[in-house]
Design a protein around this motif. Sequence first.
Motif, PDB file in Angstrom:
ATOM      1  N   GLU A 155     -26.513  10.354 -29.339  1.00 47.24           N
ATOM      2  CA  GLU A 155     -27.074  11.555 -28.972  1.00 47.24           C
ATOM      3  C   GLU A 155     -27.517  12.384 -30.076  1.00 47.24           C
ATOM      4  O   GLU A 155     -26.627  12.792 -30.898  1.00 47.24           O
ATOM      5  N   ARG A 156     -28.800  13.060 -30.232  1.00 42.94           N
ATOM      6  CA  ARG A 156     -29.025  13.946 -31.206  1.00 42.94           C
ATOM      7  C   ARG A 156     -28.737  15.147 -30.798  1.00 42.94           C
ATOM      8  O   ARG A 156     -28.814  15.746 -29.726  1.00 42.94           O
ATOM      9  N   SER A 157     -28.514  16.042 -31.907  1.00 44.87           N
ATOM     10  CA  SER A 157     -28.155  17.532 -31.520  1.00 44.87           C
ATOM     11  C   SER A 157     -28.774  18.502 -32.826  1.00 44.87           C
ATOM     12  O   SER A 157     -28.138  17.844 -33.989  1.00 44.87           O
ATOM     13  N   SER A 158     -29.352  19.464 -32.673  1.00 41.46           N
ATOM     14  CA  SER A 158     -29.739  20.363 -33.694  1.00 41.46           C
ATOM     15  C   SER A 158     -28.723  21.439 -33.966  1.00 41.46           C
ATOM     16  O   SER A 158     -28.959  21.960 -34.920  1.00 41.46           O
ATOM     17  N   ALA A 159     -27.506  21.468 -33.327  1.00 36.65           N
ATOM     18  CA  ALA A 159     -26.738  22.349 -33.594  1.00 36.65           C
ATOM     19  C   ALA A 159     -25.597  21.926 -34.442  1.00 36.65           C
ATOM     20  O   ALA A 159     -24.526  22.718 -34.923  1.00 36.65           O
ATOM     21  N   TRP A 178     -21.207  15.551 -31.009  1.00 39.72           N
ATOM     22  CA  TRP A 178     -19.904  15.196 -30.978  1.00 39.72           C
ATOM     23  C   TRP A 178     -19.218  16.024 -29.871  1.00 39.72           C
ATOM     24  O   TRP A 178     -19.741  16.674 -29.139  1.00 39.72           O
ATOM     25  N   SER A 179     -18.188  15.517 -29.635  1.00 40.25           N
ATOM     26  CA  SER A 179     -17.104  15.976 -28.456  1.00 40.25           C
ATOM     27  C   SER A 179     -16.822  17.523 -28.875  1.00 40.25           C
ATOM     28  O   SER A 179     -16.135  18.135 -28.063  1.00 40.25           O
ATOM     29  N   SER A 180     -16.694  17.744 -30.178  1.00 42.38           N
ATOM     30  CA  SER A 180     -16.356  19.095 -30.613  1.00 42.38           C
ATOM     31  C   SER A 180     -17.668  19.989 -30.718  1.00 42.38           C
ATOM     32  O   SER A 180     -18.795  19.292 -30.482  1.00 42.38           O
TER      33      SER A 180
END
Length: 268
Positions: free
Chosen positions: A224-228, A235-237
């Motif tokens: 799963e991608r995330s720009s943050a 991540w789970s964090s």
Amino acid sequence: MQFRQKALSKLQSPEELDLPVRFARPQGRLVLAVTLLVMAAASFWAVTGTVSSKLSAPGILTHAEGSYVLQSPVAGQVTGVLAEEGRLLPPGEPLLTIRTEQGDRPVRAVTGGRLTSLVARVGSVVTTGADVATLEHVKNPDDPLVAVLYVPGAGGSTIAVGASVDLTVQSVPQRQFGVLRGRVTAVGRAPQTPAQISGFLGDKGLAEQFSRQGNPIAVLVELERSSATKSGYKWSSTDGPPYAVDSTTPVTGAVHLAAQRPVDWLLP
């Protein structure tokens, strides 16, 4: 005689209506209420509740098209190393020069890709067909990573496409940064032989490791991608690790299996 007289007098007035009735103490009523509440909750959960389980399997971060092993087309001594590990190479790019009886000959990349490992070093002697390097099939350095899990035995039949996966990354402290999030996008139909695993990963050692419990089923997991986050993945964090995760990093995947009813009711 005394005993008989008492028994006769008791039979004559069996109903002791004049004696006070003792009800249960408040503590007893509380215990009874809690017991009934627990039984009701358990019965409701048995009818409507579900049990979710996880299946754990080893794997590796890679790119979707895998890797290949580059072999030397000639025999001789390595006289030069022309590429560095981690570099993205175009098709036909020379990696090594090998001195043969006919002179120095280059060893070139068969197809374009990222050089993940270089076995041959200057001064080493190689034979024809010897493994000299491993390249990943990557056209763009920004191509997303995937995880490939190797599920032993018949465990693959319990995994559904779309199932969520928690990936523990070997190079990332789990207590500090948590786990990597992903979802199953494909489940292999047939067990993978060590030769097939080695052909995809370009690593015989990993193929042997993943095949210790028999030929496994390959499960493809999309991250799963995330720009943050710094890594670009979820991540789970909140933030994940403050660095990127690399291809060829070992992982352990926990696949969330379909929820099941705790009780199967038999109806007449």
